[in-house]
Motif scaffolding. Structure first.
Motif, short mmCIF file in Angstrom:
data_model
loop_
_atom_site.label_atom_id
_atom_site.label_comp_id
_atom_site.label_asym_id
_atom_site.label_seq_id
_atom_site.Cartn_x
_atom_site.Cartn_y
_atom_site.Cartn_z
N ASP A 142 0.83 -1.21 0.00
CA ASP A 142 0.00 0.00 0.00
C ASP A 142 0.86 1.26 0.00
O ASP A 142 0.54 2.24 -0.68
CB ASP A 142 -0.99 0.01 1.17
N GLN A 143 2.00 1.24 0.70
CA GLN A 143 2.90 2.40 0.72
C GLN A 143 3.60 2.56 -0.63
O GLN A 143 3.71 3.66 -1.16
CB GLN A 143 3.95 2.25 1.83
N ARG A 144 4.05 1.46 -1.20
CA ARG A 144 4.73 1.49 -2.49
C ARG A 144 3.79 2.03 -3.57
O ARG A 144 4.17 2.87 -4.38
CB ARG A 144 5.21 0.08 -2.87
N VAL A 146 1.21 4.08 -3.33
CA VAL A 146 0.97 5.52 -3.22
C VAL A 146 2.19 6.31 -3.71
O VAL A 146 2.05 7.28 -4.45
CB VAL A 146 0.61 5.92 -1.76
N THR A 164 -7.08 3.93 -5.31
CA THR A 164 -6.79 2.89 -4.31
C THR A 164 -7.96 2.62 -3.39
O THR A 164 -7.85 1.81 -2.47
CB THR A 164 -5.56 3.28 -3.47
N CYS A 166 -9.45 4.45 -1.03
CA CYS A 166 -9.23 4.81 0.37
C CYS A 166 -9.46 6.31 0.51
O CYS A 166 -9.67 7.01 -0.48
CB CYS A 166 -7.83 4.42 0.84
N THR A 170 -5.85 8.61 4.37
CA THR A 170 -5.17 7.30 4.35
C THR A 170 -4.05 7.32 3.31
O THR A 170 -2.94 6.84 3.58
CB THR A 170 -6.18 6.18 4.05
N ALA A 171 -4.33 7.89 2.14
CA ALA A 171 -3.29 7.98 1.10
C ALA A 171 -2.11 8.82 1.58
O ALA A 171 -0.95 8.45 1.38
CB ALA A 171 -3.89 8.57 -0.19
N ARG A 174 -0.13 6.78 4.11
CA ARG A 174 0.69 5.75 3.45
C ARG A 174 1.93 6.36 2.82
O ARG A 174 3.01 5.78 2.88
CB ARG A 174 -0.14 5.02 2.39
N TYR A 177 4.39 7.26 5.74
CA TYR A 177 5.07 6.09 6.30
C TYR A 177 6.00 5.44 5.27
O TYR A 177 7.07 4.94 5.62
CB TYR A 177 4.06 5.07 6.85
N GLY A 178 5.60 5.47 4.01
CA GLY A 178 6.47 4.94 2.96
C GLY A 178 7.78 5.72 2.87
O GLY A 178 8.87 5.13 2.76
#
Length: 193
Positions: A142-144, A146, A164, A166, A170-171, A174, A177-178
């Motif tokens: 999910d991180q990759r 975005v 995605t 979401c 949330t995007a 992600r 955090y990515g």
């Protein structure tokens, strides 16, 4: 007929709406220093301040011409609010563009210049792309997804959220955090791009 400089802001706005372009010039000259200085104080860049100042007056003119200006006797606060909102919009736009720094504190998306011509530069660029792809492959899916949609497909977070399935928050999370995970990988593996 009284001179334009003796008219108050409300009268100048009415005169401009009625077709007197000189009334607009008088308004701009009367308030340009205060508006420009407030923009410059916020953005701290002369060229950016000039661009935002011009954008502010384009909005002001469009609003007055369309008949949507209603703040009688409060032209300056209204114009200052438009300028301030444009500054805020600029910073939101800049803030939405995340950066991944390399060991020389440079944004890796700026380091990867796609106009380089020499064979050595092409090889270095290919290795850097390979490293970024390898690190992206190590991220949770999910991180990759975005990061790829944002930086390689140049999609907005609204578009990413739609694709995605979401929320925008949330995007954004992600993405955040990515990027944090990519920075950790670069630090742990001592990768310099």
């Amino acid at each position: 007929m009284p001179s334009l400089t003796s008219l108050n802001d409300h009268e100048l706005v009415n005169s401009f709406v009625a077709g007197n372009i000189n009334a607009l010039e008088t308004l701009i000259l009367r308030h340009k220093d205060k508006i420009y200085t407030s923009i410059l104080f916020l953005v701290k860049d002369q060229y950016l301040a000039e661009d935002i100042f011009q954008d502010a007056f384009i909005r002001i003119i469009d609003t007055m011409r369309s008949g949507r200006y209603t703040e009688e006797g409060k032209f300056l606060p209204w114009a200052m609010r438009i300028a301030h909102n444009l500054c805020v919009d600029h910073f939101r736009k800049v803030k939405r563009t995340p950066t991944i720094k390399n060991s020389e504190d440079q944004d890796i998306f700026e380091v990867l210049n796609f106009t380089e011509e020499s064979a050595e530069d092409k090889m270095i660029k290919k290795q850097s792309h390979s490293r970024v792809r390898d690190m992206l492959d190590m991220l949770p899916e999910d991180q990759r997804e975005v990061i790829v949609l944002r930086h390689y497909a140049d999609m907005s977070f609204k578009q990413i959220a739609s694709v995605t399935n979401c929320s925008i928050n949330t995007a954004l999370g992600r993405m955040r955090y990515g990027l944090i995970n990519l920075r950790k990988m670069m630090t742990q593996k001592q990768i310099a791009l």
